[in-house]
Scaffold this motif. Structure first.
Motif, PDB file in Angstrom:
ATOM      1  N   PRO A   7       3.963   1.730  -0.104  1.00 20.61           N
ATOM      2  CA  PRO A   7       4.316   0.471   0.567  1.00 20.61           C
ATOM      3  C   PRO A   7       4.544  -0.651  -0.447  1.00 20.61           C
ATOM      4  O   PRO A   7       3.747  -0.850  -1.364  1.00 20.61           O
ATOM      5  CB  PRO A   7       3.091   0.170   1.434  1.00 20.61           C
ATOM      6  CG  PRO A   7       2.425   1.492   1.633  1.00 20.61           C
ATOM      7  CD  PRO A   7       2.681   2.251   0.361  1.00 20.61           C
ATOM      8  N   ARG A   8       5.614  -1.370  -0.297  1.00 18.90           N
ATOM      9  CA  ARG A   8       5.954  -2.431  -1.252  1.00 18.90           C
ATOM     10  C   ARG A   8       4.907  -3.534  -1.275  1.00 18.90           C
ATOM     11  O   ARG A   8       4.743  -4.200  -2.293  1.00 18.90           O
ATOM     12  CB  ARG A   8       7.330  -2.993  -0.940  1.00 18.90           C
ATOM     13  CG  ARG A   8       8.388  -1.961  -1.227  1.00 18.90           C
ATOM     14  CD  ARG A   8       9.784  -2.464  -1.075  1.00 18.90           C
ATOM     15  NE  ARG A   8      10.662  -1.303  -1.270  1.00 18.90           N
ATOM     16  CZ  ARG A   8      11.927  -1.389  -1.530  1.00 18.90           C
ATOM     17  NH1 ARG A   8      12.506  -2.546  -1.652  1.00 18.90           N
ATOM     18  NH2 ARG A   8      12.642  -0.299  -1.685  1.00 18.90           N
ATOM     19  N   GLU A   9       4.176  -3.697  -0.179  1.00 19.07           N
ATOM     20  CA  GLU A   9       3.146  -4.728  -0.145  1.00 19.07           C
ATOM     21  C   GLU A   9       2.030  -4.447  -1.153  1.00 19.07           C
ATOM     22  O   GLU A   9       1.270  -5.339  -1.503  1.00 19.07           O
ATOM     23  CB  GLU A   9       2.517  -4.838   1.256  1.00 19.07           C
ATOM     24  CG  GLU A   9       3.489  -5.112   2.386  1.00 19.07           C
ATOM     25  CD  GLU A   9       4.225  -3.849   2.855  1.00 19.07           C
ATOM     26  OE1 GLU A   9       3.586  -2.814   3.168  1.00 19.07           O
ATOM     27  OE2 GLU A   9       5.466  -3.907   2.899  1.00 19.07           O
ATOM     28  N   TRP A  10       1.900  -3.222  -1.593  1.00 19.82           N
ATOM     29  CA  TRP A  10       0.849  -2.844  -2.539  1.00 19.82           C
ATOM     30  C   TRP A  10       1.221  -3.135  -3.985  1.00 19.82           C
ATOM     31  O   TRP A  10       0.356  -3.133  -4.868  1.00 19.82           O
ATOM     32  CB  TRP A  10       0.549  -1.356  -2.439  1.00 19.82           C
ATOM     33  CG  TRP A  10      -0.009  -0.873  -1.149  1.00 19.82           C
ATOM     34  CD1 TRP A  10      -0.208  -1.575   0.020  1.00 19.82           C
ATOM     35  CD2 TRP A  10      -0.433   0.461  -0.879  1.00 19.82           C
ATOM     36  NE1 TRP A  10      -0.722  -0.761   0.984  1.00 19.82           N
ATOM     37  CE2 TRP A  10      -0.874   0.500   0.464  1.00 19.82           C
ATOM     38  CE3 TRP A  10      -0.470   1.619  -1.634  1.00 19.82           C
ATOM     39  CZ2 TRP A  10      -1.364   1.656   1.053  1.00 19.82           C
ATOM     40  CZ3 TRP A  10      -0.955   2.771  -1.050  1.00 19.82           C
ATOM     41  CH2 TRP A  10      -1.399   2.783   0.284  1.00 19.82           C
ATOM     42  N   GLY A  12       2.204  -5.686  -5.972  1.00 22.70           N
ATOM     43  CA  GLY A  12       1.577  -6.775  -6.727  1.00 22.70           C
ATOM     44  C   GLY A  12       0.126  -6.481  -7.052  1.00 22.70           C
ATOM     45  O   GLY A  12      -0.321  -6.673  -8.198  1.00 22.70           O
ATOM     46  N   GLU A  13      -0.622  -6.007  -6.070  1.00 17.55           N
ATOM     47  CA  GLU A  13      -2.035  -5.691  -6.289  1.00 17.55           C
ATOM     48  C   GLU A  13      -2.199  -4.534  -7.273  1.00 17.55           C
ATOM     49  O   GLU A  13      -3.065  -4.570  -8.157  1.00 17.55           O
ATOM     50  CB  GLU A  13      -2.703  -5.350  -4.960  1.00 17.55           C
ATOM     51  CG  GLU A  13      -4.185  -5.105  -5.078  1.00 17.55           C
ATOM     52  CD  GLU A  13      -4.856  -4.838  -3.731  1.00 17.55           C
ATOM     53  OE1 GLU A  13      -5.999  -4.347  -3.759  1.00 17.55           O
ATOM     54  OE2 GLU A  13      -4.245  -5.096  -2.680  1.00 17.55           O
ATOM     55  N   GLU A  33      16.415  -4.078  -4.396  1.00 14.14           N
ATOM     56  CA  GLU A  33      15.282  -4.900  -3.961  1.00 14.14           C
ATOM     57  C   GLU A  33      14.009  -4.496  -4.709  1.00 14.14           C
ATOM     58  O   GLU A  33      13.229  -5.350  -5.136  1.00 14.14           O
ATOM     59  CB  GLU A  33      15.087  -4.744  -2.448  1.00 14.14           C
ATOM     60  CG  GLU A  33      13.951  -5.559  -1.877  1.00 14.14           C
ATOM     61  CD  GLU A  33      13.791  -5.317  -0.382  1.00 14.14           C
ATOM     62  OE1 GLU A  33      12.791  -4.683  -0.005  1.00 14.14           O
ATOM     63  OE2 GLU A  33      14.670  -5.757   0.383  1.00 14.14           O
ATOM     64  N   LEU A  37      11.647  -6.724  -7.249  1.00 13.92           N
ATOM     65  CA  LEU A  37      10.206  -6.823  -7.029  1.00 13.92           C
ATOM     66  C   LEU A  37       9.440  -6.425  -8.293  1.00 13.92           C
ATOM     67  O   LEU A  37       8.486  -7.093  -8.694  1.00 13.92           O
ATOM     68  CB  LEU A  37       9.793  -5.937  -5.850  1.00 13.92           C
ATOM     69  CG  LEU A  37       8.305  -5.797  -5.566  1.00 13.92           C
ATOM     70  CD1 LEU A  37       7.671  -7.150  -5.228  1.00 13.92           C
ATOM     71  CD2 LEU A  37       8.075  -4.810  -4.430  1.00 13.92           C
TER      72      LEU A  37
END
Length: 186
Positions: A7-10, A12-13, A33, A37
């Protein structure tokens, strides 16, 4: 493929955590994209899988970011490798490493063909490495002994997990032993 997608939301973390551990965060992008990122989170280099070696517009976009490019060459013809190298270098980005790769998962020792690295280095005048899908560390160690400056190896915390890579991936103890052995060779 969706089941194995990160998942792209992961991102940065994961990038922050990786840096906190003293490691470089690397991730393979599969569209523009994702490239953007990964640049935004400060990734130091791009790795492009062999399945995208003929996607010249993505290769060009990645190379235009000015970061090193690590390009796997599995299942490619020499003409396809040459075209990819030309596309990347045409952007002025000459910071390229080619990886010999066998795309079978897991791959057989007899198919490793680590000598291909020497041919790639000579033909394209770039550093080379190996993307390994065999069990254990024999092939990576052989690749390092033949000049590999990068080893890509699958990693898991549990070989019994479901998924295409866990059975032949290295667990933390095996990976640590391989790193020690690689460093001892150098």
């Amino acid at each position: 493929y969706r089941d194995a997608e990160l998942p792209r939301e992961w991102i940065g973390e994961l990038a922050s955590y990786t840096r906190e551990q003293g490691l470089d965060f690397l991730c393979t992008p599969y569209d523009r994209e994702a490239v953007d990122l990964l640049v935004d989170v400060g990734m130091p280099a791009f790795k492009i899988g062999s399945g995208d070696i003929t996607w010249t517009s993505l290769l060009q976009y990645v190379a235009e970011q000015g970061l090193p490019v690590i390009l796997a060459t599995g299942a490619s013809t020499l003409a396809e490798v040459e075209q990819a190298v030309d596309v990347i270098e045409s952007t002025g980005n000459n910071d390229l490493i080619l990886l010999q790769c066998v795309t079978n998962y897991p791959s057989e020792f007899e198919s490793a063909n680590i000598r291909t690295m020497s041919a790639l280095a000579e033909m394209f005048d770039v550093p080379v490495g190996y993307s390994d899908h065999t069990p254990g560390s024999a092939v990576p160690l052989g690749a390092v002994s033949r000049g590999a400056c990068v080893i890509e190896k699958h990693f898991t915390d549990d070989k019994s997990r479901e998924g295409p890579d866990h059975s032949f991936a290295m667990n933390p103890k095996e990976f640590s032993m391989m790193v020690t052995d690689v460093r001892n060779l150098n």
